[in-house]
Design a protein around this motif. Structure first.
Motif, mmCIF file in Angstrom:
data_model
loop_
_atom_site.group_PDB
_atom_site.id
_atom_site.type_symbol
_atom_site.label_atom_id
_atom_site.label_comp_id
_atom_site.label_asym_id
_atom_site.label_seq_id
_atom_site.Cartn_x
_atom_site.Cartn_y
_atom_site.Cartn_z
ATOM 1 N N ILE A 1 -0.933 0.142 -7.576
ATOM 2 C CA ILE A 1 -0.564 0.380 -6.181
ATOM 3 C C ILE A 1 0.930 0.181 -5.973
ATOM 4 N N PHE A 2 1.562 1.153 -5.376
ATOM 5 C CA PHE A 2 2.926 0.992 -4.872
ATOM 6 C C PHE A 2 3.121 2.008 -3.760
ATOM 7 N N ASP A 3 4.183 1.821 -3.014
ATOM 8 C CA ASP A 3 4.486 2.733 -1.911
ATOM 9 C C ASP A 3 5.322 3.880 -2.448
ATOM 10 N N ARG A 4 4.795 5.103 -2.365
ATOM 11 C CA ARG A 4 5.530 6.255 -2.904
ATOM 12 C C ARG A 4 6.693 6.689 -2.016
ATOM 13 N N VAL A 5 6.741 6.205 -0.770
ATOM 14 C CA VAL A 5 7.721 6.735 0.190
ATOM 15 C C VAL A 5 9.162 6.679 -0.319
ATOM 16 N N PRO A 6 9.680 5.527 -0.797
ATOM 17 C CA PRO A 6 11.080 5.541 -1.240
ATOM 18 C C PRO A 6 11.326 6.458 -2.432
ATOM 19 N N PHE B 1 0.870 -1.176 0.000
ATOM 20 C CA PHE B 1 0.000 0.000 0.000
ATOM 21 C C PHE B 1 0.907 1.226 0.000
ATOM 22 N N ASP B 2 0.322 2.352 -0.288
ATOM 23 C CA ASP B 2 1.076 3.601 -0.314
ATOM 24 C C ASP B 2 1.092 4.186 1.091
#
Lengths: 126, 126
Positions: free
Chosen positions: B107-112, A108-109
């Motif tokens: 969906i992916f995690d934008r944090v990195p 998840f984001d």
């Protein structure tokens, strides 16, 4: 739904999104490995601590978008409405052994959740 | 692989992860709707601009983790090694019509990726 893995994944999902974390955890193996956005977590307690804030505090509602599986693997995608974000979709790829989830790759984001946390921290020091 | 939707999703995925964005875009409908972490994008050009930085600059390699589908829907999850992160998994739920992807929930995690961008911006002002 003929996939044994998908039956377990969906039963787990239904339980925690209905707020029943106790029931949800009965589908998780003691030595579960959870590959979450922040890194790898191992064991039932860590899994529970990961899921508890979503299930208990942040989740408003969930809607399954797609769910597939075979003998050992299930892949689900769902959207959630949460306190931090009106749409916070997630995907889980779970491996099932002996009726329990032994591995989950959980995507998840984190951005809306981190912004929410920063906002709460900011409120605290005003 | 008997799912028509999955065949399209995988062909698209193989093309862009091999660096062939032109070939990848042939599987995308002109009026595609892309629900990405940062919000909804509409149309081929927006889809291309979304995908281009990953395909052209950030991606090192990709590994399919799970791929399922039926007549109209495909659900895939893959891990990627990228410049910003050694493991940056993503999931896509695509709807296919007439051999083209008309909708994708991505969906992916934008944090990195955001941390990487901030790091680059920081380098720029030193």
């Amino acid at each position: 739904m003929t996939s044994p893995a998908l039956q377990i994944a969906v039963a787990h999902h239904r339980a925690w999104t209905a707020g029943d974390l106790e029931a949800a955890m009965t589908y998780i193996a003691d030595d579960v490995v959870l590959d979450a956005p922040a890194g790898r977590l191992v064991g039932l307690r860590a899994y529970r601590e990961f899921l508890a804030p979503f299930a208990g505090q942040l989740l408003i509602r969930s809607e399954m978008l797609a769910a597939f599986g075979d003998e050992k693997t299930a892949l689900i995608m769902y959207d959630t409405e949460t306190v931090p974000a009106r749409s916070a979709p997630a995907a889980e790829c779970v491996t099932v052994r002996d009726g329990k989830i032994v591995h989950n790759r959980f995507i998840f984001d984190r951005v809306p959740f981190e912004e929410f946390r920063r906002g709460q921290a900011g409120d605290g020091v005003r």
